[in-house]
Design a protein around this motif. Structure first.
Motif, PDB file in Angstrom:
ATOM      1  N   SER A 199      -4.152  -6.293  -9.901  1.00 48.69           N
ATOM      2  CA  SER A 199      -3.269  -6.681  -8.806  1.00 48.69           C
ATOM      3  C   SER A 199      -2.949  -5.528  -7.858  1.00 48.69           C
ATOM      4  O   SER A 199      -2.637  -4.419  -8.284  1.00 48.69           O
ATOM      5  N   VAL A 200      -3.017  -5.819  -6.565  1.00 48.10           N
ATOM      6  CA  VAL A 200      -2.610  -4.859  -5.531  1.00 48.10           C
ATOM      7  C   VAL A 200      -1.099  -4.947  -5.393  1.00 48.10           C
ATOM      8  O   VAL A 200      -0.545  -6.007  -5.112  1.00 48.10           O
ATOM      9  N   ARG A 201      -0.410  -3.816  -5.587  1.00 47.23           N
ATOM     10  CA  ARG A 201       1.041  -3.824  -5.545  1.00 47.23           C
ATOM     11  C   ARG A 201       1.601  -3.442  -4.183  1.00 47.23           C
ATOM     12  O   ARG A 201       2.695  -3.876  -3.812  1.00 47.23           O
ATOM     13  N   ALA A 202       0.891  -2.605  -3.427  1.00 41.50           N
ATOM     14  CA  ALA A 202       1.428  -2.182  -2.133  1.00 41.50           C
ATOM     15  C   ALA A 202       0.305  -1.702  -1.233  1.00 41.50           C
ATOM     16  O   ALA A 202      -0.745  -1.240  -1.696  1.00 41.50           O
ATOM     17  N   LEU A 203       0.548  -1.824   0.066  1.00 41.45           N
ATOM     18  CA  LEU A 203      -0.352  -1.332   1.113  1.00 41.45           C
ATOM     19  C   LEU A 203       0.485  -0.565   2.130  1.00 41.45           C
ATOM     20  O   LEU A 203       1.577  -1.020   2.496  1.00 41.45           O
ATOM     21  N   SER A 204      -0.010   0.578   2.594  1.00 40.02           N
ATOM     22  CA  SER A 204       0.744   1.367   3.564  1.00 40.02           C
ATOM     23  C   SER A 204      -0.218   2.038   4.532  1.00 40.02           C
ATOM     24  O   SER A 204      -1.229   2.609   4.111  1.00 40.02           O
ATOM     25  N   TRP A 205       0.121   1.993   5.816  1.00 40.79           N
ATOM     26  CA  TRP A 205      -0.722   2.572   6.860  1.00 40.79           C
ATOM     27  C   TRP A 205      -0.301   3.995   7.186  1.00 40.79           C
ATOM     28  O   TRP A 205       0.895   4.287   7.301  1.00 40.79           O
ATOM     29  N   ARG A 206      -1.283   4.858   7.376  1.00 41.19           N
ATOM     30  CA  ARG A 206      -1.017   6.180   7.926  1.00 41.19           C
ATOM     31  C   ARG A 206      -0.657   6.019   9.395  1.00 41.19           C
ATOM     32  O   ARG A 206      -1.092   5.062  10.041  1.00 41.19           O
ATOM     33  N   SER A 207       0.120   6.931   9.938  1.00 38.40           N
ATOM     34  CA  SER A 207       0.674   6.741  11.283  1.00 38.40           C
ATOM     35  C   SER A 207      -0.371   6.703  12.379  1.00 38.40           C
ATOM     36  O   SER A 207      -0.101   6.213  13.478  1.00 38.40           O
ATOM     37  N   ASP A 208      -1.593   7.211  12.108  1.00 40.41           N
ATOM     38  CA  ASP A 208      -2.633   7.170  13.135  1.00 40.41           C
ATOM     39  C   ASP A 208      -3.466   5.900  13.081  1.00 40.41           C
ATOM     40  O   ASP A 208      -4.405   5.742  13.872  1.00 40.41           O
ATOM     41  N   SER A 209      -3.157   4.981  12.165  1.00 44.91           N
ATOM     42  CA  SER A 209      -3.847   3.702  12.001  1.00 44.91           C
ATOM     43  C   SER A 209      -5.308   3.847  11.578  1.00 44.91           C
ATOM     44  O   SER A 209      -6.053   2.872  11.590  1.00 44.91           O
ATOM     45  N   GLY A 210      -5.710   5.041  11.166  1.00 42.21           N
ATOM     46  CA  GLY A 210      -7.091   5.237  10.752  1.00 42.21           C
ATOM     47  C   GLY A 210      -7.318   5.040   9.270  1.00 42.21           C
ATOM     48  O   GLY A 210      -8.451   4.806   8.829  1.00 42.21           O
ATOM     49  N   VAL A 211      -6.252   5.127   8.494  1.00 40.55           N
ATOM     50  CA  VAL A 211      -6.343   5.030   7.040  1.00 40.55           C
ATOM     51  C   VAL A 211      -5.227   4.133   6.526  1.00 40.55           C
ATOM     52  O   VAL A 211      -4.091   4.215   7.001  1.00 40.55           O
ATOM     53  N   VAL A 212      -5.562   3.283   5.556  1.00 40.55           N
ATOM     54  CA  VAL A 212      -4.555   2.506   4.849  1.00 40.55           C
ATOM     55  C   VAL A 212      -4.651   2.867   3.369  1.00 40.55           C
ATOM     56  O   VAL A 212      -5.747   3.035   2.828  1.00 40.55           O
ATOM     57  N   ALA A 213      -3.499   3.042   2.739  1.00 39.44           N
ATOM     58  CA  ALA A 213      -3.455   3.348   1.309  1.00 39.44           C
ATOM     59  C   ALA A 213      -3.110   2.088   0.535  1.00 39.44           C
ATOM     60  O   ALA A 213      -2.360   1.227   1.010  1.00 39.44           O
ATOM     61  N   SER A 214      -3.669   1.984  -0.673  1.00 39.16           N
ATOM     62  CA  SER A 214      -3.362   0.873  -1.557  1.00 39.16           C
ATOM     63  C   SER A 214      -3.093   1.412  -2.950  1.00 39.16           C
ATOM     64  O   SER A 214      -3.586   2.473  -3.330  1.00 39.16           O
ATOM     65  N   CYS A 215      -2.302   0.674  -3.715  1.00 40.95           N
ATOM     66  CA  CYS A 215      -2.100   1.020  -5.121  1.00 40.95           C
ATOM     67  C   CYS A 215      -2.030  -0.271  -5.910  1.00 40.95           C
ATOM     68  O   CYS A 215      -1.688  -1.328  -5.373  1.00 40.95           O
ATOM     69  N   GLY A 216      -2.388  -0.175  -7.208  1.00 42.79           N
ATOM     70  CA  GLY A 216      -2.451  -1.402  -7.977  1.00 42.79           C
ATOM     71  C   GLY A 216      -2.159  -1.226  -9.446  1.00 42.79           C
ATOM     72  O   GLY A 216      -1.978  -0.112  -9.948  1.00 42.79           O
ATOM     73  N   GLU A 217      -2.143  -2.351 -10.143  1.00 40.92           N
ATOM     74  CA  GLU A 217      -1.867  -2.359 -11.569  1.00 40.92           C
ATOM     75  C   GLU A 217      -2.984  -1.712 -12.383  1.00 40.92           C
ATOM     76  O   GLU A 217      -2.811  -1.483 -13.581  1.00 40.92           O
ATOM     77  N   ASP A 218      -4.119  -1.428 -11.774  1.00 42.97           N
ATOM     78  CA  ASP A 218      -5.153  -0.655 -12.469  1.00 42.97           C
ATOM     79  C   ASP A 218      -4.817   0.827 -12.516  1.00 42.97           C
ATOM     80  O   ASP A 218      -5.559   1.625 -13.097  1.00 42.97           O
ATOM     81  N   GLY A 219      -3.701   1.217 -11.893  1.00 38.60           N
ATOM     82  CA  GLY A 219      -3.260   2.608 -11.892  1.00 38.60           C
ATOM     83  C   GLY A 219      -3.831   3.441 -10.771  1.00 38.60           C
ATOM     84  O   GLY A 219      -3.461   4.607 -10.612  1.00 38.60           O
ATOM     85  N   ASN A 220      -4.724   2.871  -9.963  1.00 38.51           N
ATOM     86  CA  ASN A 220      -5.415   3.630  -8.929  1.00 38.51           C
ATOM     87  C   ASN A 220      -4.618   3.672  -7.624  1.00 38.51           C
ATOM     88  O   ASN A 220      -3.932   2.713  -7.261  1.00 38.51           O
ATOM     89  N   VAL A 221      -4.766   4.790  -6.921  1.00 37.35           N
ATOM     90  CA  VAL A 221      -4.243   4.956  -5.560  1.00 37.35           C
ATOM     91  C   VAL A 221      -5.436   5.307  -4.686  1.00 37.35           C
ATOM     92  O   VAL A 221      -6.175   6.251  -4.973  1.00 37.35           O
ATOM     93  N   ILE A 222      -5.640   4.527  -3.615  1.00 33.98           N
ATOM     94  CA  ILE A 222      -6.848   4.659  -2.806  1.00 33.98           C
ATOM     95  C   ILE A 222      -6.484   4.808  -1.341  1.00 33.98           C
ATOM     96  O   ILE A 222      -5.620   4.091  -0.826  1.00 33.98           O
ATOM     97  N   TRP A 223      -7.160   5.757  -0.648  1.00 34.60           N
ATOM     98  CA  TRP A 223      -7.074   5.923   0.797  1.00 34.60           C
ATOM     99  C   TRP A 223      -8.334   5.308   1.402  1.00 34.60           C
ATOM    100  O   TRP A 223      -9.452   5.735   1.094  1.00 34.60           O
ATOM    101  N   TRP A 224      -8.194   4.315   2.287  1.00 37.25           N
ATOM    102  CA  TRP A 224      -9.332   3.606   2.880  1.00 37.25           C
ATOM    103  C   TRP A 224      -9.523   3.993   4.346  1.00 37.25           C
ATOM    104  O   TRP A 224      -8.568   3.991   5.119  1.00 37.25           O
ATOM    105  N   ASP A 225     -10.764   4.297   4.720  1.00 39.43           N
ATOM    106  CA  ASP A 225     -11.121   4.452   6.129  1.00 39.43           C
ATOM    107  C   ASP A 225     -11.410   3.061   6.673  1.00 39.43           C
ATOM    108  O   ASP A 225     -12.359   2.400   6.250  1.00 39.43           O
ATOM    109  N   VAL A 226     -10.573   2.593   7.604  1.00 41.17           N
ATOM    110  CA  VAL A 226     -10.679   1.202   8.024  1.00 41.17           C
ATOM    111  C   VAL A 226     -11.804   0.953   9.024  1.00 41.17           C
ATOM    112  O   VAL A 226     -12.077  -0.196   9.370  1.00 41.17           O
ATOM    113  N   LYS A 227     -12.477   2.019   9.469  1.00 40.84           N
ATOM    114  CA  LYS A 227     -13.616   1.793  10.366  1.00 40.84           C
ATOM    115  C   LYS A 227     -14.709   0.990   9.663  1.00 40.84           C
ATOM    116  O   LYS A 227     -15.364   0.150  10.268  1.00 40.84           O
ATOM    117  N   ASP A 228     -14.906   1.264   8.364  1.00 45.27           N
ATOM    118  CA  ASP A 228     -15.972   0.575   7.641  1.00 45.27           C
ATOM    119  C   ASP A 228     -15.605   0.237   6.205  1.00 45.27           C
ATOM    120  O   ASP A 228     -16.459  -0.160   5.414  1.00 45.27           O
TER     121      ASP A 228
END
Length: 468
Positions: free
Chosen positions: A344-373
């Protein structure tokens, strides 16, 4: 050794690579040397895979005998992705427990040492030899983006109206927490109420009534003048309400759901509210007339998180089985999936430049995503053992996270761990924990000036700590 294919009802999907077992052990005095194809990986592949994936025979069009051919991949596409072992089919078939795809198909499995070796080779950039540079990999390069509108400073609560507070048998956990992006104001949930305080001192700034029930989501508008609260009573009612921060006045309410609203956000231009529902739908409403603008029916389980990008270009949504989708922030049109979480994805948060969104989940992982691709630029695997519960960016690119391990972590703009904080139940900013209540940090936020992390916990406390 044969190369496998897996077929679905719609199409045949080729799966990559056969790999026999066998460990390569290198000398202790070379343990810090870079892992390369020539020095470490080639020996395993050449010894065990040459029959079916050598110069004479290449099942599925895959040759594992040269670096260039491994990087090229086979008929099913690439089998290694620089910096991302989790997306590399080569590693997938090595660790698979599915008898239909695991490699090698017969005999002993690869040792944990061999698996770790190949994983590290991929994650450190697919070096060919000790003189090679790493293959092109992503970075988290970031420059804080200043507010471009001229809305001025955010609103501060003043003389909020009093109301009768509902009592609970024990302290109500902090299920929602947010900080204004423009003013020293933090909002935290209580039962049928929203508490407002100074994020650094935690001195009270008043409270706002939420008669709908449980505020499960709190978020400030980009201007700082509005507070969005969403929630309700489970299996009874749900809605999202907009409040004026300065006066506490109710300005609008959208949604009339048969269950509590569990995810919500307001667009940066304050014209749209998106809500995520247990019905697996995402609904976008107009704040001007309350009309339903569009419904997104893509998720296959509860929608647990939604977030507009600061520039309004994107909407990102996550669900209870780990799916994340990126949408057009205006029309709700699908752009691409973000696939990495296994729970399960517990939260999503955008970096202020809108280039990266972070996610965290019940798998324990924290991920920074490049939203271009949709590339996971940084993946902190098991950052919070047992499950990550919340993540929030600050204005300077730092990320705050918390989890079931009882820790709050602060990450630098380039993804390095800066702080690992335990929330002490006996500290001066916490009440004693009632019997039967486990103290865990449930929510995190960072103040508008980027100086302070604010934390809510399962005992209803709000804590604050200065950031490193």
């Amino acid at each position: 050794m044969s190369f496998l294919y897996r077929h679905s009802a719609v199409q045949a999907l080729s799966v990559a690579v056969a790999l026999a077992c066998g460990a390569t052990v290198w000398a202790e005095d070379k343990k810090d040397a870079p892992i390369t194809y020539d020095d470490h990986v080639a020996a395993i592949l050449k010894k065990n895979c040459a029959t079916c994936h050598g110069d004479g025979t290449q099942e599925a069009g895959l040759n594992l005998m040269t670096y260039a051919d491994v990087v090229k991949g086979g008929g099913g596409g690439e089998v290694v992705v620089a910096g991302r072992s989790s997306a590399s089919r080569l590693l997938d078939v090595i660790v698979s427990t599915d008898a239909g795809e695991q490699m090698p198909p017969d005999g002993d499995r690869l040792s944990s040492e061999s698996i770790a070796l190949i994983k590290k080779w991929i994650d450190t950039g697919l070096r060919e030899n000790s003189g090679s540079s790493v293959a092109e990999m992503r970075t988290l390069g970031f420059k804080p983006t200043a507010m471009t509108d001229d809305a001025g400073p955010g609103a501060l609560p003043e003389d909020l109206p009093a109301f009768d507070r509902k009592k609970t048998l024990r302290p109500y956990p902090v299920l929602a927490l947010a900080t204004s992006p423009r003013a020293p104001v933090a909002a935290s949930s209580d039962y049928a109420a929203i508490e407002l305080c100074d994020p650094e001192t935690r001195s009270s700034l008043g409270a706002i009534e939420f008669p709908e029930g449980e505020p499960l989501v709190l978020t400030f508008s980009r201007s700082g003048r509005l507070l969005l609260a969403a929630g309700g009573k489970p299996v009874q009612n749900g809605s999202a309400v907009l409040f004026d921060v300065a006066s506490g006045k109710r300005l609008a309410s959208v949604g009339d759901e048969p269950d509590a609203v569990i995810a919500a956000d307001i667009s940066p231009d304050e014209k749209l509210v998106a809500i995520g529902l247990t019905s697996r739908l995402v609904k976008l409403y107009s704040t001007e007339d309350g009309s339903l603008v569009t419904t997104i029916d893509k998720h296959t389980d509860w929608v647990t998180a939604v977030a507009f990008s600061p520039d309004g270009k994107y909407l990102v949504t996550g669900d209870r089985i780990g799916n994340i989708h990126l949408w057009d922030g205006k029309s709700g049109g699908v752009i691409l999936p973000l696939s990495e979480h296994k729970n399960s994805v517990r939260a999503l948060s955008w970096r202020s430049d809108s280039g990266v969104v972070a996610s965290c989940g019940e798998d324990g992982n924290v991920i920074w995503w490049d939203v271009k691709d949709g590339w996971p630029v940084e993946n902190k695997s098991n950052a919070h053992p047992g499950g990550a519960l919340d993540c929030q960016f600050g204005p300077n690119g730092k990320l705050a996270t918390c989890g079931r391990d009882g820790r709050v972590k602060i990450w630098s703009p380039d993804g390095k761990e800066l702080a690992n904080i335990a929330i002490d139940a006996q500290a001066s900013d916490a009440t004693l924990v009632p019997s039967g209540v486990s103290l865990l940090p449930t929510q995190v936020a960072i103040s508008s000036d980027g100086s302070t992390v604010v934390v809510g916990d399962t005992a209803g406390n709000v804590h604050s700590r200065k950031l490193p």
